[in-house]
Design an enzyme around this catalytic site. Structure first.
Site, short mmCIF file in Angstrom:
data_model
loop_
_atom_site.label_atom_id
_atom_site.label_comp_id
_atom_site.label_asym_id
_atom_site.label_seq_id
_atom_site.Cartn_x
_atom_site.Cartn_y
_atom_site.Cartn_z
N CYS A 1 4.65 -5.40 9.66
CA CYS A 1 5.72 -4.79 10.46
C CYS A 1 5.88 -5.59 11.75
O CYS A 1 4.91 -6.09 12.30
CB CYS A 1 5.36 -3.34 10.79
SG CYS A 1 6.64 -2.48 11.72
N CYS B 1 -2.49 8.13 8.29
CA CYS B 1 -1.30 7.69 8.99
C CYS B 1 -1.64 6.62 10.03
O CYS B 1 -2.56 6.80 10.83
CB CYS B 1 -0.69 8.92 9.67
SG CYS B 1 0.88 8.59 10.37
N GLU C 1 0.84 -1.20 0.00
CA GLU C 1 0.00 0.00 0.00
C GLU C 1 0.87 1.25 0.00
O GLU C 1 1.89 1.32 0.70
CB GLU C 1 -0.92 0.00 1.23
CG GLU C 1 -1.85 -1.21 1.22
CD GLU C 1 -2.95 -1.13 2.27
OE1 GLU C 1 -2.95 -0.16 3.07
OE2 GLU C 1 -3.80 -2.03 2.29
N CYS D 1 3.69 8.47 0.06
CA CYS D 1 4.05 7.74 1.28
C CYS D 1 4.23 6.27 0.88
O CYS D 1 3.27 5.62 0.48
CB CYS D 1 2.92 7.93 2.28
SG CYS D 1 3.13 7.02 3.79
N CYS E 1 3.56 -1.56 17.34
CA CYS E 1 2.98 -0.37 17.98
C CYS E 1 1.46 -0.58 18.12
O CYS E 1 0.79 -0.93 17.14
CB CYS E 1 3.27 0.87 17.15
SG CYS E 1 5.03 1.12 16.86
N ASN F 1 5.74 9.81 20.10
CA ASN F 1 4.41 9.42 20.59
C ASN F 1 4.22 9.33 22.10
O ASN F 1 3.17 8.87 22.56
CB ASN F 1 3.98 8.07 19.98
CG ASN F 1 4.10 8.08 18.48
OD1 ASN F 1 3.91 9.11 17.85
ND2 ASN F 1 4.46 6.97 17.90
S1 SF4 Z 1 3.90 2.62 13.57
FE1 SF4 Z 1 5.09 0.95 14.50
S2 SF4 Z 1 4.03 -0.95 13.93
FE2 SF4 Z 1 3.24 0.70 12.59
S3 SF4 Z 1 4.48 0.54 10.74
FE3 SF4 Z 1 5.47 2.08 12.07
S4 SF4 Z 1 6.96 0.90 13.26
FE4 SF4 Z 1 5.57 -0.57 12.35
#
Ligand code: SF4
Length: 354
Positions: free
Chosen positions: A120, A342, A96, A113, A124, A225
């Site tokens: 991943c 995002c 994507e 982007c 998170c 964050n």
């Molecule tokens: S926010 Fe964290 S889990 Fe999501 S793509 Fe980025 S590093 Fe990976």
């Protein structure tokens, strides 16, 4: 890097022009037309006039070798100004990428982007991609192929590339760096380093490796964050291994150019990191760094335990951060309805694949 696929065809999207010439070894008079073809392919222009290449057997050989394998866009989803592309890989996974328009005084720029992985591994808790886990790294050609596909679709309107799609780019370091080499190659896309941003969760070793490359024009964004380790470890498991002090040390050692600053991203999540004391704590943590705090109103993932913050909460947090002396701005929310905003990339079909 061999850059070849089965049968001897080049994965041309993953190679710089010098690497293409090293593989094909054209004679001197063949270099210029070969460069013309390479540039057209990378820029997503109309099929190049391969007739300008020297005659057979070279022409046949180059045509075969340069037939760029741009993965097809299987879904094109629009949400207001934003466009999300889904490309299907040869192993039936999906990549994507999102095009974000950036109005400028003299016309419209577009930022793409891009994803660096399918899924991943960083986990998170606020991120849709994390729900997939890591399926695999993307190759340099698959990363550059997202730019080429968007260039074709928007007729070459892509001005910036940000690694903020699916995946942690520094977990796929070699391929991401090779993809950036290709994007910056003046014979191809010719993107300036200032137009490329790597966004990381804060992989300390990766930031140090990046610093060693000496690419001072490249932009670096960090997904922060949280105001402290306790909260950060709850929403970003990577923080347990690489806490905030180590992250800041790595950033302090990173060679910024004079007018450059880090972008520190702060996903504002109601009830988690949006209090007044959090704003002041973040400002204190960032004080030694040349940086801008980019507050991103949380875009709920599927089955999210948190709602999106209200406009008032976002404005209030920004006001507190400014009161604490921190330069900051907010990201305008776009694409939330189509899961293109995002933190919202990744889809259920991929989860089933896993
Ligand atoms: S926010 Fe964290 S889990 Fe999501 S793509 Fe980025 S590093 Fe990976």
């Amino acid at each position: 890097m061999s850059g070849t696929e089965g049968g001897g065809r080049l994965d041309v999207l993953g190679l710089t022009f010098p690497e293409v010439t090293a593989a094909l070894r054209p004679r001197r008079h063949e270099v210029k037309p070969l460069r013309t073809v390479y540039r057209a392919l990378l820029r997503g222009q109309a099929p190049p006039d391969t007739a300008r290449l020297p005659g057979p057997p070279c022409r046949v050989r180059y045509e075969e070798a340069l037939a760029a394998d741009v993965l097809p866009i299987v879904r094109r989803i629009e949400d207001g100004e934003l466009t999300k592309f889904v490309q299907r890989t040869h192993d039936e996974l999906e990549i994507e990428s999102v095009v974000v328009p950036m109005p400028r005084t003299h016309g419209l720029w577009r930022t793409l982007c891009v994803s660096s992985q399918v899924g991943c591994a960083r986990g998170c808790t606020f991120c849709e991609t994390a729900q997939l886990g890591l399926l695999r790294n993307l190759t340099p050609g698959e990363i550059v192929g997202q730019v080429v596909a968007a260039q074709r679709d928007f007729q070459q309107g892509i001005r910036n590339v940000v690694f903020m799609g699916m995946g942690e780019p520094l977990d796929n370091f070699e391929h991401v760096i090779q993809a950036i080499r290709v994007m910056m190659d003046p014979s191809g896309l010719s993107l300036a380093g200032e137009r490329i941003t790597i966004s990381t969760v804060g992989r300390v070793a990766g930031i140090r490796r990046l610093a060693q490359l000496g690419w001072r024009r490249l932009n670096l964004a960090v997904s922060l964050n949280a105001p402290n380790d306790e909260i950060r470890s709850q929403i970003m498991p990577n923080n347990r291994r690489e806490p905030m002090a180590a992250l800041r040390d790595a950033l302090l050692a990173y060679p910024l150019r004079n007018c450059q600053f880090f972008m520190l991203e702060y996903v504002l999540i109601p009830g988690v990191n949006d209090a007044r004391e959090h704003a002041f704590e973040v400002a204190e943590y960032l004080r030694p760094l040349k940086c801008m705090l980019n507050v991103i109103p949380y875009n709920p993932r599927r089955d999210s335990p948190w709602p999106a913050p209200t406009e008032e909460a976002v404005e209030q947090f920004l006001a507190w951060a400014r009161e604490a002396g921190q330069g900051c701005k907010r990201r305008v929310t776009k694409g939330r309805d189509q899961m293109a905003a995002c933190g919202q990339l990744g889809n259920r079909a991929l989860a089933r694949h896993r």
